[in-house]
Design an enzyme around this catalytic site. Structure first.
Site, PDB file in Angstrom:
ATOM      1  N   CYS A   1      19.580  52.601  49.937  1.00 58.71           N
ATOM      2  CA  CYS A   1      18.187  53.073  49.979  1.00 58.71           C
ATOM      3  C   CYS A   1      17.324  52.406  51.036  1.00 58.71           C
ATOM      4  O   CYS A   1      16.813  53.086  51.927  1.00 58.71           O
ATOM      5  CB  CYS A   1      17.551  52.888  48.615  1.00 58.71           C
TER       6      CYS A   1
ATOM      7  N   LYS B   1      18.096  52.973  54.888  1.00 55.92           N
ATOM      8  CA  LYS B   1      17.997  54.399  55.224  1.00 55.92           C
ATOM      9  C   LYS B   1      16.555  54.888  55.093  1.00 55.92           C
ATOM     10  O   LYS B   1      16.056  55.598  55.965  1.00 55.92           O
ATOM     11  CB  LYS B   1      18.926  55.170  54.275  1.00 55.92           C
TER      12      LYS B   1
HETATM   13  C1  UDX Z   1      16.367  50.010  45.601  1.00 58.95           C
HETATM   14  C2  UDX Z   1      15.052  50.056  44.810  1.00 58.95           C
HETATM   15  O1  UDX Z   1      14.870  48.808  44.121  1.00 58.95           O
HETATM   16  C3  UDX Z   1      15.051  51.227  43.841  1.00 58.95           C
HETATM   17  O2  UDX Z   1      13.794  51.309  43.171  1.00 58.95           O
HETATM   18  C4  UDX Z   1      15.292  52.516  44.638  1.00 58.95           C
HETATM   19  O3  UDX Z   1      15.339  53.636  43.777  1.00 58.95           O
HETATM   20  C5  UDX Z   1      16.598  52.416  45.431  1.00 58.95           C
HETATM   21  O4  UDX Z   1      16.551  51.250  46.259  1.00 58.95           O
HETATM   22  P1  UDX Z   1      18.861  49.171  45.140  1.00 58.95           P
HETATM   23  O5  UDX Z   1      19.171  49.596  46.545  1.00 58.95           O
HETATM   24  O6  UDX Z   1      19.815  49.538  44.070  1.00 58.95           O
HETATM   25  O7  UDX Z   1      17.435  49.759  44.682  1.00 58.95           O
HETATM   26  O8  UDX Z   1      18.764  47.582  45.157  1.00 58.95           O
HETATM   27  P2  UDX Z   1      17.689  46.428  44.962  1.00 58.95           P
HETATM   28  O9  UDX Z   1      17.970  45.678  43.722  1.00 58.95           O
HETATM   29  O10 UDX Z   1      16.313  46.915  45.133  1.00 58.95           O
HETATM   30  O11 UDX Z   1      18.085  45.467  46.182  1.00 58.95           O
HETATM   31  C6  UDX Z   1      18.078  45.917  47.529  1.00 58.95           C
HETATM   32  C7  UDX Z   1      18.449  44.816  48.492  1.00 58.95           C
HETATM   33  O12 UDX Z   1      17.394  43.910  48.648  1.00 58.95           O
HETATM   34  C8  UDX Z   1      19.674  43.990  48.107  1.00 58.95           C
HETATM   35  O13 UDX Z   1      20.477  43.816  49.262  1.00 58.95           O
HETATM   36  C9  UDX Z   1      19.080  42.667  47.660  1.00 58.95           C
HETATM   37  O14 UDX Z   1      19.952  41.585  47.889  1.00 58.95           O
HETATM   38  C10 UDX Z   1      17.860  42.579  48.555  1.00 58.95           C
HETATM   39  N1  UDX Z   1      16.778  41.744  48.004  1.00 58.95           N
HETATM   40  C11 UDX Z   1      16.126  42.125  46.864  1.00 58.95           C
HETATM   41  C12 UDX Z   1      16.381  40.582  48.673  1.00 58.95           C
HETATM   42  O15 UDX Z   1      16.958  40.223  49.710  1.00 58.95           O
HETATM   43  N2  UDX Z   1      15.321  39.871  48.169  1.00 58.95           N
HETATM   44  C13 UDX Z   1      14.663  40.231  47.052  1.00 58.95           C
HETATM   45  O16 UDX Z   1      13.703  39.524  46.687  1.00 58.95           O
HETATM   46  C14 UDX Z   1      15.076  41.395  46.369  1.00 58.95           C
END
Ligand code: UDX
Length: 444
Positions: free
Chosen positions: A266, A269
């Site tokens: 997500c 992209k």
């Molecule tokens: C995300 C959104 O959270 C969700 O609401 C949307 O519908 C789809 O995209 P997701 O891609 O499943 O969900 O993962 P998420 O838990 O949000 O983490 C995304 C990335 O950010 C991961 O690589 C995670 O390691 C990174 N991240 C997250 C950080 O580097 N720091 C943070 O504080 C939080």
């Protein structure tokens, strides 16, 4: 209620399973016959906690079925969800080919009133294009059938998809038609707990809301990663800074963890797609472009530290790698930081001994068998004979390793931690060299 979901990928399958579990009858249509067959055996082709049990139970109880037959899907559901992929095109824009193909299919087959719901993350204006595609297909047949098009973006997180779907923070419904809003409200009633979580708005605002949410979260992460780099340069500790700012309720503690970059299907992209949408509309989204640039740079931080540690020469070195998935509790490797690190290491002549609790199969699928990649049975095995250890995914089981054993297994007791899992002083006392994010390296 009768529901059809086009697309049995991540969003489609979770949507289909959760609606079926709430007592609806759901037909899930996919063009991929093998996938349909796999799902009909009750097997989910990716890892998501609880989803396979939910799919199996609802399949066995007859509330959920899978088919390649679009006609069956179109005749089944009052609600026709479009949850097919929107892969990024060369220029970062979301490719709507599959979404519009489904709209064309529905328009070619529909005979009664339908609510067509776009669930995939789609750029602003897509609902209009879906409506045009439906009407064009109807016109070809010389038919006129009433159809409403609704935008209903999905906010689920991988690893927590079922609870995000069944206990949502909000349910966004984009429609200008009050009657359709009521139908959607009734459909979501089982998931609309405690207080009303349904937000009805116009279609374009709904489409933009999804991008705005992801872009805001990605911005928080890139902001923290930018600051982490500053902290390291000026001798500050980003973890202290994180706690210092998070205590302000306007900022909060969520999503301000510095690290080796965000990945997944997500954020990368959607940020690119939003930059593209903005530029098409005549606005250069400078902040969002920077969010993406900072992230790409951040994904290389571990590699740069490893390279410097070895004086620029990585030939013949072996790096143990803990974590391959883009985040814990998923086997998803899309845009994972581990890939940037491994590919850079291989290019420099180093090899990798990797372990991830669930993403090993996915890694094998992407990279196949290669001499410079060993996929190991467990975290300690990955360290055997490796020079140093790098960590890219914060799986729980990596949080308290047996440091004494690690020291024996690694040729150099050195850890490059992309997720700040450990206390630097503790590691220094244990005799490690420890590089983390936004904190001065210790023991080097
Ligand atoms: C995300 C959104 O959270 C969700 O609401 C949307 O519908 C789809 O995209 P997701 O891609 O499943 O969900 O993962 P998420 O838990 O949000 O983490 C995304 C990335 O950010 C991961 O690589 C995670 O390691 C990174 N991240 C997250 C950080 O580097 N720091 C943070 O504080 C939080």
């Amino acid at each position: 209620m009768d529901i059809t979901v086009f697309g049995s990928g991540y969003v489609g399958l979770v949507t289909a399973a959760c609606f079926a579990d709430a007592g609806n009858t759901v037909v899930c249509v996919d063009v991929d016959a093998r996938r349909v067959e796999t799902l009909s055996r009750g097997e989910v082709p990716f890892y998501e906690p609880g989803l396979d049990q939910m799919v199996r139970a609802n399949f066995q109880q007859g509330r959920l079925r899978f088919t390649t037959d679009a006609a069956e899907g179109v005749s089944h559901g009052l609600f026709q969800f479009i949850a097919v992929g929107t892969p990024p095109g060369e220029d970062g824009s979301a490719d709507l080919k599959y979404v519009l193909q489904v709209a064309d299919t529905i328009g070619s087959l529909v005979t009664d009133y339908r609510v067509v719901v776009t669930k995939s993350t789609v750029p602003v204006g897509t609902a209009d294009k879906v409506r045009e595609a439906l009407l064009a297909a109807l016109q070809r047949r010389g038919e006129s059938v009433e159809i409403d098009v609704v935008s209903n973006p999905e906010f689920l997180k991988e690893g927590a998809a079922i609870s995000d779907f069944t206990k949502p923070d909000r349910i966004v419904i984009g429609t200008d038609n009050p009657r359709t809003a009521e139908l959607m409200r009734a459909l979501y009633a089982p998931f609309n707990h405690n207080h009303d979580r349904i937000v009805v708005m116009d279609v374009r605002s709904s489409e933009l809301t999804k991008y705005a949410a992801n872009a805001m979260l990605a911005t928080r992460i890139s902001f923290m990663n930018e600051l982490a780099n500053v902290a390291e340069k000026v001798g500050a500790d980003i973890e202290k800074v994180r706690i210092g700012i998070g205590s302000d309720p306007r900022i909060g503690y969520h999503f301000i963890y510095p690290g080796c970059g965000y990945g997944g299907s997500c954020f990368p992209k959607d940020v690119k797609a939003l930059v593209h949408t903005a530029s098409e509309s005549g606005h250069a989204a400078a902040l969002l472009a920077a969010v993406e640039d900072v992230n790409q740079r951040q994904k290389r931080v571990l590699f740069e530290n490893i390279r410097k540690h070895f004086g620029g020469d990585l030939k013949g070195r072996t790096v143990a790698l803990w974590g391959l998935a883009f985040k814990p509790n998923t086997d998803d490797m899309r845009e994972a930081s581990s890939r940037v690190l491994m590919e850079a290491l291989w290019e420099s002549g180093a090899s990798v001994r990797a372990f991830d609790p669930v993403a090993m199969h996915e890694t094998r699928k992407i990279y196949g068998e290669r001499a410079d990649l060993a996929l190991c049975d467990n975290a300690e095995a990955a360290c055997e004979g490796a020079d140093v250890l790098a960590i890219v995914t914060e799986w729980k089981q990596f949080r308290s390793p047996n440091f004494e054993r690690l020291k024996k297994l690694l040729k150099q007791p050195t850890i490059f931690d992309g997720r700040n899992l450990y206390d630097p002083q503790l590691l220094r006392r244990q005799g490690f060299a420890y590089y983390s994010i936004g904190r001065a390296p210790v023991g080097v």
